[in-house]
Write a protein that holds these residues in place. Structure first.
Motif: not given
Length: 247
Positions: A129-154
């Motif tokens: 619970d140290a100093v934290g940071h949170r970033t929320v991401l909006r997927r570009r239209r036309g980008v497949r969900g699978r591509t977005f998930r891979a970008y975030v996790h991989d």
């Protein structure tokens, strides 16, 4: 942790009521509301992330990727829940009535979002619970969900992990539905052009350490091509983390 732990999780951005003093809403969320929510079954972890009202919008920018958090769309925090199993997550709504009824006491808008089975990644051991940071991401239209998930996790997850984040979680969400968290007497308006599709939670030793992470070579690598997958990356400083349920 050699490999990230896959999780089924729930993230709920919240906006405090505009007609209440902020300190009253913050106190109620961390106090009476936390005690009500903490009695719910099936949660492996529940942490409230209280955002700074002034420190936000500092994710590294690049052309066509918005990083400034709009003043009228700046949320006040997020409830982060991890379930022990997908079955536990599916059973949760039947236990939520008291929580739903209490949310009108402090929230103006609640936007519950779920990751789907294994849609989250927990990259670090323990609870930080140290100093934290949170970033929320909006997927570009036309980008497949699978591509977005891979970008975030991989891409984003490994980059921040290698850069030295003390605590790190990455999430991608199922398509938005207001019926995921149908709070009574609270707004669920979430226009298409404002919706978020993923989130990254980072813990560091200090606010300065967060800045060092964001200036790292690893982060520069993902920022260089974030415009191919994202249209927005909105960062918030976590002013306080309130652990309500811990394993």
């Amino acid at each position: 942790m050699s490999r990230p732990l896959k999780t089924t999780s729930f993230m709920s951005p919240v906006w405090f009521r505009a007609d209440l003093p902020r300190e009253s809403a913050v106190g109620y969320w961390a106090g009476p509301h936390a005690r009500i929510a903490g009695r719910l079954p099936n949660m492996a972890e529940y942490v409230q992330r209280h955002f700074s009202p002034t420190d936000h919008g500092y994710w590294p920018s690049s052309p066509t990727v918005g990083t400034t958090v709009p003043a009228h769309w700046r949320c006040d925090g997020v409830a982060e829940v991890r379930f022990g199993s997908t079955a536990a997550a599916l059973a949760m709504p039947m236990h939520m009535r008291e929580v739903y009824l209490d949310e009108q006491n402090l929230f103006e808008r609640v936007l519950g979002q779920v990751t789907g089975p294994g849609g989250g990644r927990w990259w670090t051991d323990g609870h930080d619970d140290a100093v934290g940071h949170r970033t929320v991401l909006r997927r570009r239209r036309g980008v497949r969900g699978r591509t977005f998930r891979a970008y975030v996790h991989d891409r984003i997850g490994p980059a921040l992990h290698e850069a030295g984040a003390r605590d790190l979680r990455t999430y991608t969400f199922l398509p938005w539905s207001r019926f995921v968290h149908p709070t009574l007497g609270v707004g669920h308006d979430n226009p298409t052009f404002r919706r978020y599709h993923g989130s990254v939670v980072v813990g560091a030793d200090s606010r300065a350490a967060v800045e060092e992470l964001l200036k790292s070579e690893q982060v520069a690598g993902i920022v260089a091509d974030q415009h191919t997958v994202l249209t927005a990356a909105h960062a918030y400083t976590v002013e306080r983390s309130v652990p309500v349920v811990r394993p």
